[in-house]
Enzyme design. Structure first.
Site, mmCIF file in Angstrom:
data_model
loop_
_atom_site.group_PDB
_atom_site.id
_atom_site.type_symbol
_atom_site.label_atom_id
_atom_site.label_comp_id
_atom_site.label_asym_id
_atom_site.label_seq_id
_atom_site.Cartn_x
_atom_site.Cartn_y
_atom_site.Cartn_z
ATOM 1 N N HIS A 1 0.864 -1.177 0.000
ATOM 2 C CA HIS A 1 0.000 0.000 0.000
ATOM 3 C C HIS A 1 0.905 1.231 0.000
ATOM 4 O O HIS A 1 2.116 1.133 0.220
ATOM 5 C CB HIS A 1 -1.013 -0.009 1.152
ATOM 6 C CG HIS A 1 -0.444 0.044 2.531
ATOM 7 N ND1 HIS A 1 -1.085 0.642 3.589
ATOM 8 C CD2 HIS A 1 0.723 -0.437 3.020
ATOM 9 C CE1 HIS A 1 -0.352 0.527 4.670
ATOM 10 N NE2 HIS A 1 0.736 -0.121 4.357
ATOM 11 N N ASP B 1 5.620 -4.977 7.177
ATOM 12 C CA ASP B 1 4.433 -4.136 7.337
ATOM 13 C C ASP B 1 3.282 -5.044 7.765
ATOM 14 O O ASP B 1 2.735 -5.780 6.958
ATOM 15 C CB ASP B 1 4.132 -3.444 6.005
ATOM 16 C CG ASP B 1 2.845 -2.640 6.043
ATOM 17 O OD1 ASP B 1 2.159 -2.677 7.084
ATOM 18 O OD2 ASP B 1 2.522 -1.999 5.043
ATOM 19 N N GLN C 1 -2.047 -5.070 8.270
ATOM 20 C CA GLN C 1 -3.247 -5.878 8.015
ATOM 21 C C GLN C 1 -3.081 -7.309 8.510
ATOM 22 O O GLN C 1 -3.901 -8.162 8.169
ATOM 23 C CB GLN C 1 -3.562 -5.896 6.512
ATOM 24 C CG GLN C 1 -3.906 -4.549 5.945
ATOM 25 C CD GLN C 1 -5.224 -4.009 6.478
ATOM 26 O OE1 GLN C 1 -6.045 -4.757 7.001
ATOM 27 N NE2 GLN C 1 -5.434 -2.714 6.342
ATOM 28 N N LYS D 1 -6.473 -0.306 13.571
ATOM 29 C CA LYS D 1 -6.875 -1.503 12.826
ATOM 30 C C LYS D 1 -6.927 -2.735 13.725
ATOM 31 O O LYS D 1 -7.281 -3.823 13.273
ATOM 32 C CB LYS D 1 -5.918 -1.738 11.652
ATOM 33 C CG LYS D 1 -6.014 -0.642 10.581
ATOM 34 C CD LYS D 1 -5.150 -0.970 9.391
ATOM 35 C CE LYS D 1 -4.803 0.234 8.550
ATOM 36 N NZ LYS D 1 -5.898 0.728 7.724
ATOM 37 N N CYS E 1 -5.655 2.586 -1.613
ATOM 38 C CA CYS E 1 -4.283 3.081 -1.423
ATOM 39 C C CYS E 1 -3.268 2.080 -1.963
ATOM 40 O O CYS E 1 -2.182 1.901 -1.386
ATOM 41 C CB CYS E 1 -3.989 3.399 0.041
ATOM 42 S SG CYS E 1 -5.016 4.720 0.664
#
Lengths: 419, 138
Positions: free
Chosen positions: A136, A213, A216, A239, A377
């Site tokens: 992203h 990262d 998510q 999140k 994104c």
């Protein structure tokens, strides 16, 4: 049972550990356009359990004070709660030490911090930074900016049509010029779960530092930074059922010790004179100014909540729910699920005939179903997959098979208008 | 169906979005391209250099943007080119000033339902803002 019943996708049973979680989220009781809210935009931001909302009230009602500077009781208590939250995150990620957790405004700032404070001082023109096509924008743009500042080159692992990492040329991409490797664990746009452990190991063998990262991944998959072998890891609080404006960078202490400050002022200093300044040890060195104290404390409360439910239970249930959603969505005429990764988590992205994802999103909204539509994104990834935009349903621990059924019913109404 | 939704996706709007008029590129024309960064939609508007009432567009966009672009090209073809700029500016400002009752007239009236969906207003105004970019460059 007749044949058509036998082929119907079967909804997963909600396990005991998750049976009452919906009652913990007050927002799930509200209606939208007169319909019960079906919230399927969790990859953008999750809803907050009552215990997190209560933690905000408790902080401002009983503990509010600045931290690390007052000798009075409130400051001592606020400092304790802030540092306790750091400890909770360290334990949640299995970091070796609490000082390996730096509070940031979110995953985006965490990546920017690593780029500026760790990578930039080591870079020379012509050096390479490796990311993937699946990132992203938050794991693309900081590296582009860094390359602009230093003359370094951004290289990109391609993705296959199925939306898996295409690792055919990985040995050429991870080469002697590569000075940093930053990779997404779970794709927010498609839901692909990358098999990151062997990739991180390959980078390590070649002496290349790594950032994972996990924006998510952290709310869906148990994470152990030591077992994964990443040097840095970034995530956002909002999140994982926590507040906005707070997140963290995990960094191996040995590396944090070598890093220059990110911003100057406030709590990051050890001693200031006009002749020069010395800085505190990590993580304080990277937390300039008064931090988002209540954000950190409430993120700690969210981690407590998530831990009490159990990430392993969550991962298993969500994966069954996604499998059910995929099967149900596949039954809709003209609906195309984008990407078919071997392992999917969190989200399903799709298109539906000529219906534009924004029109799908608007019709679904009037049915009370909240999804995301657009490029998520991830413009380069969507371009690679040949779609300008998709509709995305993303799931969390409080979603149920009924939510999937409501999504499917609303999509069938959308088809009546546009197909 | 939700009445706001029915009002949003009126038959006229759907007719234009499914079969947009003047949906082609005009070569050697004045042109401008704009994107809606929120969704990635992109539209290019062309105005014939000689026959200025001839306006066309190409787009990758949602139904509201496509319908708005289609109706825009038709409306501009009916107007004197000297009135194009003020008409487009007026159209955009009517949408942006949400306190006012929309009075668009003709087929454009079918875009009035967009006002109940604030997140979609940009979809309706994007073609017109793109056309105004051409006027800026002239």
């Amino acid at each position: 049972m007749n044949q058509s019943e036998a082929t119907q996708p079967q909804p997963p049973a909600i396990p005991e550990a998750l049976a009452s979680v919906r009652a913990d989220f007050p927002i799930l009781q509200r209606t939208v356009h007169g319909k019960p809210l079906v919230y399927l935009d969790n990859a953008a931001s999750t809803q907050k359990p009552q215990c997190v909302i209560d933690a905000i009230t408790r902080y401002y009602s009983a503990e509010n004070s600045n931290i690390h500077r007052g000798v009075h009781l409130l400051s001592t208590e606020a400092t304790g709660a802030y540092e306790a939250a750091r400890g909770k995150i360290a334990k949640f990620l299995n970091a070796a030490d609490d000082s390996e957790i730096v509070f940031t405004r979110g995953a985006t700032e965490a990546v920017n911090l690593a780029a500026y404070s760790f990578v930039e001082p080591k870079l020379q023109a012509g050096d390479e930074i490796l990311i993937s096509s699946m990132e992203h924008h938050a794991n693309i743009v900081p590296w582009q900016l860094l390359c602009e500042r230093t003359g370094a080159i951004l290289r990109v692992i391609p993705v296959t049509d199925d939306c898996e990492l295409d690792l055919e040329n990985i040995d050429e991409l991870l080469n002697e010029k590569t000075k940093f490797f930053s990779i997404v664990y779970v794709s927010n746009a498609i839901g692909t779960v990358n098999d990151v452990k062997p990739l991180l190991a390959k980078a390590k063998q070649r002496g290349i530092p790594t950032l994972l990262d996990a924006a998510q991944a952290i709310q869906h998959i148990p994470i152990d930074v030591q077992e994964l072998g990443c040097d840095f890891l970034a995530f956002s609080g909002h999140k994982i059922y926590g507040p906005t404006g707070i997140g963290a960078l995990y960094g191996r202490r040995e590396l944090l010790d070598t890093m220059r400050p990110y911003q100057g002022g406030g709590d990051m200093i050890s001693h200031v004179s006009f002749e020069g300044t010395t800085y505190k040890e990590p993580p304080s060195r990277f937390e300039a100014g008064t931090p988002h104290i209540e954000g950190a404390i409430c993120l700690g409360a969210a981690i407590d909540y998530l831990s009490s439910v159990g990430l392993q239970e969550i991962e298993k249930y969500e994966s069954e729910l996604i499998e059910y959603a995929e099967a149900k969505l596949s039954e809709i005429d003209g609906l195309k699920i984008i990407g078919s990764p071997k392992h999917r988590s969190g989200a399903i992205s799709f298109t539906m005939g000529d219906a534009h994802p924004h029109d799908i999103g608007t019709v679904l909204d009037t049915e009370g179903v909240a999804i995301r539509s657009g490029h998520h994104c991830c413009e380069p990834l969507l371009k690679r997959l040949g779609v300008p935009a998709t509709a995305r349903a993303s799931f969390s621990l409080y979603n149920t098979p009924d939510d999937v059924d409501a999504l499917v019913a609303a999509l069938k109404k959308t088809a009546l208008l546009f197909m | 169906m939700n009445p706001d939704l029915q009002n949003l996706y009126k038959q006229t709007l759907l007719k234009h979005s499914k079969n947009p008029l003047n949906n082609y590129e005009i070569e050697h024309s004045h042109s401008a391209t704009k994107r809606n960064p929120l969704c990635g939609d992109e539209i290019t508007v062309y105005q014939d250099r000689d026959e200025q009432s001839r306006v066309a567009f190409t787009a990758q966009a949602c139904s509201i943007c496509l319908a708005s672009a289609s109706m825009m090209t038709e409306k501009l073809s009916e107007l004197d080119p000297t009135d194009h700029k003020s008409f487009a500016e007026d159209f955009v400002s009517k949408f942006k000033d949400r306190s006012k009752q929309l009075d668009l007239g003709g087929e454009l009236e079918s875009l009035s339902g967009v006002q109940a969906f604030p997140s979609r207003i940009r979809c309706a105004t994007l073609p017109w803002e793109t056309f105004l970019e051409i006027k800026k460059e002239e």
